[in-house]
Structures are given as structure tokens and as C-alpha cells.
Write an enzyme that holds these catalytic residues in place. Structure first.
Site, PDB file in Angstrom:
ATOM      1  N   HIS A  80       0.798  -1.088   0.046  1.00 60.61           N
ATOM      2  CA  HIS A  80      -0.051  -0.235  -0.096  1.00 60.61           C
ATOM      3  C   HIS A  80       0.998   1.177  -0.108  1.00 60.61           C
ATOM      4  CE1 HIS A  80      -3.090  -2.605   2.321  1.00 60.61           C
ATOM      5  NE2 HIS A  80      -3.487  -2.486   1.234  1.00 60.61           N
ATOM      6  N   SER A 113      -2.756  -7.643   2.888  1.00 62.44           N
ATOM      7  CA  SER A 113      -3.091  -7.912   4.168  1.00 62.44           C
ATOM      8  C   SER A 113      -3.464  -9.079   4.757  1.00 62.44           C
ATOM      9  CB  SER A 113      -4.055  -6.777   4.552  1.00 62.44           C
ATOM     10  OG  SER A 113      -4.004  -5.577   4.135  1.00 62.44           O
ATOM     11  N   LYS A 120     -17.665  -6.546   5.657  1.00 59.47           N
ATOM     12  CA  LYS A 120     -16.211  -6.826   5.884  1.00 59.47           C
ATOM     13  C   LYS A 120     -15.703  -6.460   7.169  1.00 59.47           C
ATOM     14  CE  LYS A 120     -13.193  -7.015   1.747  1.00 59.47           C
ATOM     15  NZ  LYS A 120     -12.609  -6.013   0.839  1.00 59.47           N
ATOM     16  N   ARG A 176      -2.311  -6.294  -8.434  1.00 57.52           N
ATOM     17  CA  ARG A 176      -1.023  -7.271  -8.217  1.00 57.52           C
ATOM     18  C   ARG A 176      -0.905  -8.140  -9.293  1.00 57.52           C
ATOM     19  NH1 ARG A 176      -3.347  -7.368  -2.234  1.00 57.52           N
ATOM     20  NH2 ARG A 176      -4.883  -6.828  -3.483  1.00 57.52           N
TER      21      ARG A 176
HETATM   22  P1  ADP Z   1      -9.296  -4.557  -0.786  1.00 62.70           P
HETATM   23  O1  ADP Z   1      -9.801  -3.139  -1.596  1.00 62.70           O
HETATM   24  O2  ADP Z   1      -9.440  -5.726  -1.817  1.00 62.70           O
HETATM   25  O3  ADP Z   1      -9.671  -4.754   0.492  1.00 62.70           O
HETATM   26  P2  ADP Z   1      -6.890  -3.529   0.052  1.00 62.70           P
HETATM   27  O4  ADP Z   1      -7.438  -2.657   1.109  1.00 62.70           O
HETATM   28  O5  ADP Z   1      -5.695  -4.440   0.720  1.00 62.70           O
HETATM   29  O6  ADP Z   1      -7.690  -4.391  -0.852  1.00 62.70           O
HETATM   30  O7  ADP Z   1      -5.990  -2.789  -0.995  1.00 62.70           O
HETATM   31  C1  ADP Z   1      -6.456  -1.526  -1.508  1.00 62.70           C
HETATM   32  C2  ADP Z   1      -5.943  -1.172  -2.793  1.00 62.70           C
HETATM   33  O8  ADP Z   1      -4.499  -1.452  -2.829  1.00 62.70           O
HETATM   34  C3  ADP Z   1      -6.551  -2.314  -3.801  1.00 62.70           C
HETATM   35  O9  ADP Z   1      -6.437  -1.509  -5.054  1.00 62.70           O
HETATM   36  C4  ADP Z   1      -5.352  -3.265  -4.001  1.00 62.70           C
HETATM   37  O10 ADP Z   1      -5.431  -3.878  -5.096  1.00 62.70           O
HETATM   38  C5  ADP Z   1      -3.979  -2.486  -3.774  1.00 62.70           C
HETATM   39  N1  ADP Z   1      -3.043  -3.281  -3.059  1.00 62.70           N
HETATM   40  C6  ADP Z   1      -3.013  -4.047  -2.080  1.00 62.70           C
HETATM   41  N2  ADP Z   1      -1.718  -4.454  -1.785  1.00 62.70           N
HETATM   42  C7  ADP Z   1      -0.996  -4.072  -2.730  1.00 62.70           C
HETATM   43  C8  ADP Z   1       0.281  -4.504  -3.325  1.00 62.70           C
HETATM   44  N3  ADP Z   1       1.160  -5.262  -2.404  1.00 62.70           N
HETATM   45  N4  ADP Z   1       0.816  -4.148  -4.395  1.00 62.70           N
HETATM   46  C9  ADP Z   1       0.231  -3.034  -5.004  1.00 62.70           C
HETATM   47  N5  ADP Z   1      -1.140  -2.758  -4.823  1.00 62.70           N
HETATM   48  C10 ADP Z   1      -1.720  -3.293  -3.775  1.00 62.70           C
END
Ligand code: ADP
Length: 167
Positions: A17, A128, A41, A90
Site C-alpha cells: 500500500h 493484508s 467486511k 498485483r
Molecule cells: P481491498 O480493496 O481488496 O480490501 P486492500 O485494501 O488491501 O484491498 O487494497 C487497496 C488497494 O491497494 C487495492 O487496489 C489493492 O489492489 C491495492 N494493493 C494492495 N496490496 C498491494 C500491493 N502489494 N501492491 C500493489 N497494490 C496493492
């Protein structure tokens, strides 16, 4: 003034992130990192805890602010007067969901562009959920997350740093 919103669960914030935050804050005047509050969620960390961890992680980044929202993303983005939504990609597995979300947002908010950043090589496997899984089984997560979030994760899962096995 170019304002962008980077929405997500951030449960908790990872270095993946942070990489997206660092890269996207370069091309906007203000980046709003926004924790999506969703009743369906539940998450490991409360919204307040996630906010606190994210705030600490981005405290040195001038044009980045952190908040949360519990309305439709399109409405939140419009309220913030943002012109872009930032998302990270990703792997191919992210694509279906992201494309659906993009289409929905484009329909409801045509004036807002979604910008996808491909994950950096070193974080392309990082989520995460994976982080929580590692920590749950006593693995060290310090290379994958800001120190504050790593500590909070171990605390939440009732493990002390001494018990943590180096990977
Ligand atoms: P979600 O929206 O699926 O709950 P997250 O909150 O973990 O996902 O992530 C928010 C955004 O950050 C999403 O667009 C996700 O694809 C992106 N993201 C999460 N981890 C990574 C990473 N390691 N590298 C690049 N983008 C990421």
C-alpha cells in the site's frame, strides 16, 4: 488542484500500500487515503486502529491525508472533489474485481478517472491477508509492513516479538 482518492480496507497497511501511496502522491497535489467501512467486511483491526496505523505510516508524506468513509465510493469521491481514484493491481486475479469496480464508478461518476498502478515487483505477492496469515503463525512481518503496523499485528494476535521466528 488535482485531488486523488486511494480507497481500500488497509487491514492493516502493508508496504505494498505504501508503495502505491508513494508513487501516486507524485502526480497529484493531494492524495486522500480512504478506509472503506463496510458492514459485510469485518476485518481484524477496527476502523480507528487502521486509521491510526495509516496516519503514523504516512506522517512524513506532506500531501497525503488519511480518512474513512461509509458511503458509496462514487459519492465519497465527488464529495472530496477528487478527479481520480487510485487502485493497485498485483496479479491477474485482481483484474476481474477491479474492472467491475471501475465500470461501476465510471457509470456513476464519469468525471472521475480510475488510475491503476501495477504492483512493484517486490510487493506483487503482498496482501493484508497474507500478512495476517504469516503473523498468525508466528512469522516475522517486519519486511512487509511499517514497523507500527507489524507491532500492532503481533499484539493483536497475542505474540511477543521474542516469540517471532525469523523467516
Ligand atoms: P481491498 O480493496 O481488496 O480490501 P486492500 O485494501 O488491501 O484491498 O487494497 C487497496 C488497494 O491497494 C487495492 O487496489 C489493492 O489492489 C491495492 N494493493 C494492495 N496490496 C498491494 C500491493 N502489494 N501492491 C500493489 N497494490 C496493492
Amino acid at each position: 488542484m488535482k485531488i486523488a482518492v486511494y480507497p481500500g480496507s488497509f487491514d492493516p497497511v502493508t508496504n505494498g500500500h505504501l508503495d502505491i501511496i508513494e508513487r501516486s502522491r507524485r502526480f497529484c497535489d493531494k492524495l486522500i487515503v480512504a478506509i472503506a467501512q463496510s458492514p459485510s467486511k469485518k476485518g481484524l483491526f477496527s476502523i480507528e486502529e487502521r486509521l491510526d496505523l495509516l496516519k503514523q505510516a504516512v506522517q512524513d508524506l506532506e500531501n497525503v491525508t488519511v480518512t474513512h468513509f461509509s458511503i458509496l465510493l462514487a459519492d465519497f469521491v465527488r464529495k472530496q472533489k477528487a478527479s481520480a481514484v487510485i487502485r493497485g493491481l498485483r496479479a491477474v486475479s485482481d483484474f476481474d474485481y477491479e474492472y467491475a469496480m471501475y465500470q461501476m464508478n465510471a457509470e456513476m461518476c464519469p468525471e472521475v478517472e480510475t488510475i491503476f498502478l501495477l504492483a512493484s515487483k517486490e510487493y506483487s505477492f503482498l496482501s493484508s491477508s497474507i500478512l495476517k496469515e504469516l503473523a498468525r503463525f508466528g512469522r516475522n512481518v517486519e519486511n512487509y509492513t511499517p514497523t507500527v503496523a507489524g507491532k500492532a499485528l503481533l499484539q493483536k494476535l497475542n505474540k511477543t516479538s521474542n516469540e517471532v521466528e525469523k523467516v
